[in-house]
Design a protein around this motif. Structure first.
Motif, PDB file in Angstrom:
ATOM      1  N   HIS A 183       0.833  -1.197   0.000  1.00 27.62           N
ATOM      2  CA  HIS A 183       0.000   0.000   0.000  1.00 27.62           C
ATOM      3  C   HIS A 183       0.867   1.245   0.000  1.00 27.62           C
ATOM      4  CE1 HIS A 183      -3.819  -2.085   0.855  1.00 27.62           C
ATOM      5  NE2 HIS A 183      -3.083  -2.907   1.579  1.00 27.62           N
ATOM      6  N   THR A 205      -7.713   1.507  -4.623  1.00 25.84           N
ATOM      7  CA  THR A 205      -7.701   0.674  -3.418  1.00 25.84           C
ATOM      8  C   THR A 205      -9.055   0.631  -2.729  1.00 25.84           C
ATOM      9  OG1 THR A 205      -6.851   2.588  -2.207  1.00 25.84           O
ATOM     10  CG2 THR A 205      -5.249   0.974  -2.957  1.00 25.84           C
ATOM     11  N   ASP A 206      -9.880   1.646  -2.961  1.00 26.15           N
ATOM     12  CA  ASP A 206     -11.204   1.649  -2.341  1.00 26.15           C
ATOM     13  C   ASP A 206     -12.267   1.026  -3.243  1.00 26.15           C
ATOM     14  OD1 ASP A 206     -10.392   2.838   0.015  1.00 26.15           O
ATOM     15  OD2 ASP A 206     -10.569   4.855  -0.821  1.00 26.15           O
ATOM     16  N   TYR A 208     -14.522  -1.660  -4.771  1.00 26.69           N
ATOM     17  CA  TYR A 208     -14.989  -2.837  -4.041  1.00 26.69           C
ATOM     18  C   TYR A 208     -14.426  -4.145  -4.589  1.00 26.69           C
ATOM     19  CZ  TYR A 208     -18.451  -3.867  -7.727  1.00 26.69           C
ATOM     20  OH  TYR A 208     -19.058  -4.196  -8.902  1.00 26.69           O
ATOM     21  N   ARG A 211     -10.983  -4.598  -3.106  1.00 25.19           N
ATOM     22  CA  ARG A 211     -11.092  -4.982  -1.698  1.00 25.19           C
ATOM     23  C   ARG A 211     -11.525  -6.433  -1.560  1.00 25.19           C
ATOM     24  NH1 ARG A 211     -15.448  -1.401  -0.295  1.00 25.19           N
ATOM     25  NH2 ARG A 211     -15.481  -2.442   1.723  1.00 25.19           N
ATOM     26  N   LEU A 214      -8.534  -8.709  -2.384  1.00 25.37           N
ATOM     27  CA  LEU A 214      -7.572  -8.723  -1.278  1.00 25.37           C
ATOM     28  C   LEU A 214      -8.080  -9.587  -0.136  1.00 25.37           C
ATOM     29  CD1 LEU A 214      -6.415  -4.992  -1.126  1.00 25.37           C
ATOM     30  CD2 LEU A 214      -5.018  -6.975  -1.713  1.00 25.37           C
ATOM     31  N   ALA A 215      -9.368  -9.493   0.159  1.00 16.62           N
ATOM     32  CA  ALA A 215      -9.944 -10.323   1.217  1.00 16.62           C
ATOM     33  C   ALA A 215      -9.812 -11.801   0.881  1.00 16.62           C
ATOM     34  CB  ALA A 215     -11.416  -9.960   1.422  1.00 16.62           C
ATOM     35  N   ALA A 224     -15.021 -11.056   1.745  1.00 14.39           N
ATOM     36  CA  ALA A 224     -15.124 -10.847   0.299  1.00 14.39           C
ATOM     37  C   ALA A 224     -16.571 -10.950  -0.158  1.00 14.39           C
ATOM     38  CB  ALA A 224     -14.257 -11.867  -0.437  1.00 14.39           C
ATOM     39  N   ILE A 227     -18.541  -7.854   0.936  1.00 12.72           N
ATOM     40  CA  ILE A 227     -18.240  -6.672   0.115  1.00 12.72           C
ATOM     41  C   ILE A 227     -19.011  -6.723  -1.198  1.00 12.72           C
ATOM     42  CG2 ILE A 227     -16.423  -5.501  -1.200  1.00 12.72           C
ATOM     43  CD1 ILE A 227     -14.468  -6.403   1.048  1.00 12.72           C
TER      44      ILE A 227
END
Length: 416
Positions: A183, A205-206, A208, A211, A214-215, A224, A227
């Motif tokens: 990051h 990075t924000d 969805y 995210r 990454l989860a 995940a 989201i």
């Protein structure tokens, strides 16, 4: 060719860095010029009696640092992405080095070689800090925006760099230690250690989907899913299925069945557990779900796999749960789980208790636990096991217990 700018003196020290040209010479002043060749910053050492003329300069491979050499001294400047200015670090002073005439960086920015007028060559370590990740990787921060990740077992390095010049704040290694995730304040860096492919996601990075991915890399499937559900993602099922297929293609059956189990698909999870050679996990799942326990064919398939793998104790738990005490007793016996076997036999097969106590004693003798075997032989029957009980007592050097057993036998048994 064309003129860029008029510098106040001959620029013997000249370096092209990030968004700047650094120039210096005999007037003992360092000037940073911007893209439009206007003066960004000036560092004036003309009133410092210890400073002599600047003779050479070199920018790091990432352009985030510039080193200038003079007499017995190296001056280091680092670019601050947040403030968009050059900041001077503590100078490096080396007595008797004399005039520095050449500077060269290692391509990954981790080393700097210095050549002098007298023919000397010095090498310096230029990292900001080092850390060890899970005792398997070395992380070397060679600049605010560049990190070298080295596999300690293979020695293979990978250079992780923000091409936007942002400072790398955190580095993680995920996905069976294959993927790099880092990051910065505004970007996300991703890398594949196997293929050495690197990329940077901008202001994503924000987003969805990023995210959620990454989860999933962090094995947090529930997060995940949450989201994606919050966003009403239409391809949620396809995304989960794609991930499941990838796990199967990469022979990660255990993770695949954990994914199926987390989604409530017990039959699919059991099938994968059995395929992965994990019948004990399949049995545990069946024992925890009544609807699966009612599937006779499924239970038989699992118990067969357990017995084949000599996991008798888990198999007998399953047999006992489905009210098949005969099979459960047999599995307890084969698995040397004699305590459970005796408890079950006392309830369902009282005549088998004597045989089980004797078998328990025999097993303990094989394990060299002679003292513990004595009581089980006594529990079995004096008529059947008196000689074994006496031999075990003698072997355990329990003389008084041997005499006690002998006293309880008739003369015929004692004379033998």
């Amino acid at each position: 060719m064309g003129k860029l700018v008029n510098h106040p003196c001959s620029p013997y020290a000249l370096a092209w860095a990030t968004n700047s040209i650094m120039a210096a010479g005999c007037d003992r002043r360092i000037i940073a010029y911007g893209k439009e060749v206007h003066v960004l910053q000036t560092f004036d050492y003309s009133r410092d009696p210890q400073e002599l003329e600047f003779t050479t300069a070199a920018a790091s491979p990432g352009g985030q640092s510039v080193v200038l050499g003079s007499y017995d001294r190296l001056r280091v400047f680092n670019r601050s992405p947040q403030r968009s200015i050059w900041e001077e670090a503590k100078p490096k002073e080396i007595a008797n080095l004399y005039t520095i005439t050449a500077l060269a960086w290692k391509r990954d920015g981790s080393r700097l070689c210095v050549g002098t007028l007298c023919g000397g060559v010095e090498q310096f370590d230029c990292c900001l800090r080092r850390s060890i990740y899970k005792n398997k990787f070395e992380l070397t921060y060679v600049g605010p925006s560049q990190v070298i990740v080295k596999n300690l077992s293979s020695g293979t390095p990978v250079v992780l760099k923000s091409h936007y010049g942002y400072e790398v704040e955190e580095v993680k290694i995920l996905g069976k230690e294959r993927y790099l995730v880092a990051h910065t304040s505004d970007t996300l860096l991703l890398g594949d250690l196997n293929t050495n492919r690197l990329s940077e996601g901008g202001e994503g990075t924000d987003f969805y989907q990023v995210r959620a991915r990454l989860a999933m890399l962090e094995k947090n499937y529930k997060l995940a899913e949450m989201i994606l559900l919050e966003q009403g993602h239409p391809a949620l099922e396809n995304l989960c299925w794609s991930y499941y297929q990838w796990l199967m293609d990469t022979q990660q059956e255990q993770r695949a069945d954990e994914l199926q189990e987390s989604q409530g698909d017990g039959l699919a999870a059991i099938s994968l557990y059995l395929k992965a050679g994990l019948p004990a996990k399949a049995a545990w799942l069946v024992l925890s779900r009544e609807e699966l326990l009612a599937n006779t064919e499924l239970v038989e398939h699992i118990t067969a796999a357990l017995i084949k793998g000599e996991l008798y104790e888990r198999a007998d738990d399953l047999f006992e749960k489905i009210h098949n005490p005969q099979q459960a007793l047999e599995c307890y016996r084969k698995g040397n789980a004699f305590m459970k076997a005796v408890e079950l036999a006392r309830l369902a097969f009282p005549v088998e208790v004597v045989k089980l106590e004797e078998a328990w004693g025999d097993h303990l003798v094989q394990q060299k636990q002679l003292d513990a075997a004595i009581n089980h032989y006594i529990e079995a029957s004096f008529a059947r096991c008196s000689i074994k009980a006496i031999e075990a007592a003698l072997g355990a050097r329990q003389w008084k217990k041997a005499i006690y057993i002998l006293d309880l036998q008739d003369r015929n048994t004692a004379s033998k």
